[in-house]
Design an enzyme around this catalytic site. Structure first.
Site, PDB file in Angstrom:
ATOM      1  N   HIS A 143       0.629  -1.261   0.109  1.00  0.00           N
ATOM      2  CA  HIS A 143       0.189   0.134  -0.114  1.00  0.00           C
ATOM      3  C   HIS A 143       0.786   1.154   0.129  1.00  0.00           C
ATOM      4  O   HIS A 143       0.262   2.232  -0.231  1.00  0.00           O
ATOM      5  CB  HIS A 143      -0.748   0.165   1.156  1.00  0.00           C
ATOM      6  CG  HIS A 143      -1.628  -1.424   1.245  1.00  0.00           C
ATOM      7  ND1 HIS A 143      -1.264  -2.260   2.222  1.00  0.00           N
ATOM      8  CD2 HIS A 143      -2.984  -1.762   0.909  1.00  0.00           C
ATOM      9  CE1 HIS A 143      -1.972  -3.262   2.114  1.00  0.00           C
ATOM     10  NE2 HIS A 143      -2.826  -3.108   1.428  1.00  0.00           N
ATOM     11  N   CYS A 199       3.496  -1.409  -4.118  1.00  0.00           N
ATOM     12  CA  CYS A 199       3.000  -1.519  -5.817  1.00  0.00           C
ATOM     13  C   CYS A 199       3.460  -0.585  -6.776  1.00  0.00           C
ATOM     14  O   CYS A 199       3.301   0.612  -6.173  1.00  0.00           O
ATOM     15  CB  CYS A 199       1.462  -1.771  -5.781  1.00  0.00           C
ATOM     16  SG  CYS A 199       0.935  -1.971  -7.448  1.00  0.00           S
ATOM     17  N   HIS A 226      -7.365   4.559   5.081  1.00  0.00           N
ATOM     18  CA  HIS A 226      -6.855   3.424   4.191  1.00  0.00           C
ATOM     19  C   HIS A 226      -5.263   3.644   4.133  1.00  0.00           C
ATOM     20  O   HIS A 226      -4.966   4.798   3.776  1.00  0.00           O
ATOM     21  CB  HIS A 226      -7.394   3.350   2.804  1.00  0.00           C
ATOM     22  CG  HIS A 226      -7.093   2.128   1.994  1.00  0.00           C
ATOM     23  ND1 HIS A 226      -5.719   2.043   1.582  1.00  0.00           N
ATOM     24  CD2 HIS A 226      -7.551   0.755   1.904  1.00  0.00           C
ATOM     25  CE1 HIS A 226      -5.862   0.873   0.867  1.00  0.00           C
ATOM     26  NE2 HIS A 226      -6.788   0.077   1.016  1.00  0.00           N
ATOM     27  N   GLU A 244      -3.195   3.047   1.796  1.00  0.00           N
ATOM     28  CA  GLU A 244      -2.703   3.517   0.673  1.00  0.00           C
ATOM     29  C   GLU A 244      -2.867   5.095   0.723  1.00  0.00           C
ATOM     30  O   GLU A 244      -2.004   6.024   0.206  1.00  0.00           O
ATOM     31  CB  GLU A 244      -3.228   2.904  -0.296  1.00  0.00           C
ATOM     32  CG  GLU A 244      -2.872   3.486  -1.747  1.00  0.00           C
ATOM     33  CD  GLU A 244      -3.582   3.007  -2.910  1.00  0.00           C
ATOM     34  OE1 GLU A 244      -3.792   3.730  -3.923  1.00  0.00           O
ATOM     35  OE2 GLU A 244      -4.260   1.960  -3.055  1.00  0.00           O
ATOM     36  N   THR A 266      -5.584   3.542  -5.937  1.00  0.00           N
ATOM     37  CA  THR A 266      -5.674   2.914  -6.912  1.00  0.00           C
ATOM     38  C   THR A 266      -6.906   1.883  -7.104  1.00  0.00           C
ATOM     39  O   THR A 266      -6.792   1.108  -7.847  1.00  0.00           O
ATOM     40  CB  THR A 266      -4.399   2.056  -7.042  1.00  0.00           C
ATOM     41  OG1 THR A 266      -4.236   1.230  -5.829  1.00  0.00           O
ATOM     42  CG2 THR A 266      -3.317   3.109  -7.209  1.00  0.00           C
ATOM     43  N   CYS A 273      -5.879   1.433 -10.925  1.00  0.00           N
ATOM     44  CA  CYS A 273      -4.925   0.459 -11.424  1.00  0.00           C
ATOM     45  C   CYS A 273      -5.623  -0.755 -12.483  1.00  0.00           C
ATOM     46  O   CYS A 273      -6.779  -0.632 -12.528  1.00  0.00           O
ATOM     47  CB  CYS A 273      -4.100  -0.291 -10.583  1.00  0.00           C
ATOM     48  SG  CYS A 273      -4.777  -1.853  -9.775  1.00  0.00           S
ATOM     49  N   SER A 313      -6.058  -9.564  -3.730  1.00  0.00           N
ATOM     50  CA  SER A 313      -5.311  -9.822  -2.649  1.00  0.00           C
ATOM     51  C   SER A 313      -5.523 -11.209  -2.160  1.00  0.00           C
ATOM     52  O   SER A 313      -4.986 -11.939  -1.117  1.00  0.00           O
ATOM     53  CB  SER A 313      -5.082  -8.934  -1.685  1.00  0.00           C
ATOM     54  OG  SER A 313      -6.261  -8.536  -1.185  1.00  0.00           O
TER      55      SER A 313
END
EC number: 1.17.7.4
Length: 315
Positions: free
Chosen positions: A74, A96, A124, A126, A168, A198, A270
């Protein structure tokens, strides 16, 4: 009852890389290997790595000196990177590469003196990492919005010097509406040349829409803290198809399938395929037949490993 499988589903290239970084670090250096935050949001994956010697922590102050630390897929803020460097910790970065792309965009906006708006979900990891790429010391700011209401209420300092990025793993449909709201309210706003959501998120959302259209119920294999898995469940529900987010076969309830003819199964980015297979086996034990994959988009993207792990693994 017939089983239909979304295509694509499950692991994406970024998740594959992150898990492999932890596995190779354990092989090369031996346990314990410390990982800041769950390397990916899946209970099964995290438990497997923990059993192999990975220790998951939320902050670097939980990490002793002279150990190896891995940053999760993340991503982390610049403050976390500075803290690790200041302590001399050996770090492998499992962020990532598509998240790193967003980090680079935010850092560029900061250097250019443009305020930045991040479309994402508060709390979150990320989002925390991405917001932490912005250096506000030059008088700029980064703002977080989740929906059109946030956009309507947002106050920025200079609407002529403004840009946006996105988390993403968001819903493409929701994000498109928020971007439209931003462009309407701030006509001069800039943004990435290509959507930050993504490829894997896009592909899995397209696939679950097809699945929901053809099935009476949809099962999404993924953990409750997985953003992209939750978006898949929401998308199916918006198409008026009952949908359930499950960690694995143990979460299935037989009553979900009363009167059902077609069961659709997908998995978040995931979630490993072994969990999908376990769900199929349980459904077949209850009388379901088949496990046919729908036509979908082929994925052949891979991301390279950190050089040190790549070289050492070949010795």
């Amino acid at each position: 009852m017939q089983i239909k499988l979304a295509n694509p589903r499950g692991f994406c290239a970024g998740v594959d890389r992150a898990i492999e970084i932890v596995n190779r670090a354990l092989e090369v250096f031996g346990p314990p290997i410390y990982v800041r935050h769950e390397v990916v949001h899946n209970k099964f994956v995290v438990e497997d790595l923990r059993n192999r010697g990975a220790i998951f922590v939320e902050e670097l102050d939980q990490v002793p000196d002279d150990v190896i630390v891995i940053f999760s897929a993340h991503g982390v803020s610049q403050a976390v990177r500075s803290e690790a460097a200041g302590r001399g910790l050996k770090v492998f970065d499992a962020t990532c590469p598509l998240v790193t792309k967003v980090h680079i965009e935010v850092a560029r906006y900061s250097r250019d003196g443009r305020e930045c708006i991040l479309i994402g979900h508060a709390g979150h990891p990320e989002v925390e990492g991405t917001m932490g790429q912005y250096d506000a010391s030059n008088g700029g700011a980064i703002y977080l919005v989740e929906d059109e209401k946030d956009v309507a209420e947002l106050q920025v300092r200079n609407p002529e010097r403004l840009a946006f990025v996105t988390q993403t793993t968001l819903s493409m449909d929701d994000t498109s509406r928020v971007i439209d709201a931003l462009r309407t309210r701030f006509p001069a706003i800039g943004g990435p040349r290509k959507d930050d959501i993504c490829y894997a998120t896009q592909n899995r959302q397209d696939a679950v829409k097809q699945l929901a259209d053809e099935c009476d119920v949809v099962l999404v294999v993924g953990s409750p803290n997985s953003s992209n898995s939750n978006r898949l469940r929401e998308l199916a529900e918006r198409m008026a198809t009952p949908a359930y987010l499950i960690d694995g076969a143990e979460d299935l309830q037989r009553s979900w399938f009363d009167g059902v003819e077609r069961i659709g199964i997908t998995a978040g980015a995931s979630a490993p395929e072994v969990l999908v297979r376990g769900v199929i086996q349980q459904l077949q034990a209850w009388g379901a037949t088949g496990a046919d994959e729908l036509a979908g988009r082929e994925e052949n993207i891979t991301f390279s490993m950190p050089k040190e792990l790549r070289v050492r693994s070949l010795l």
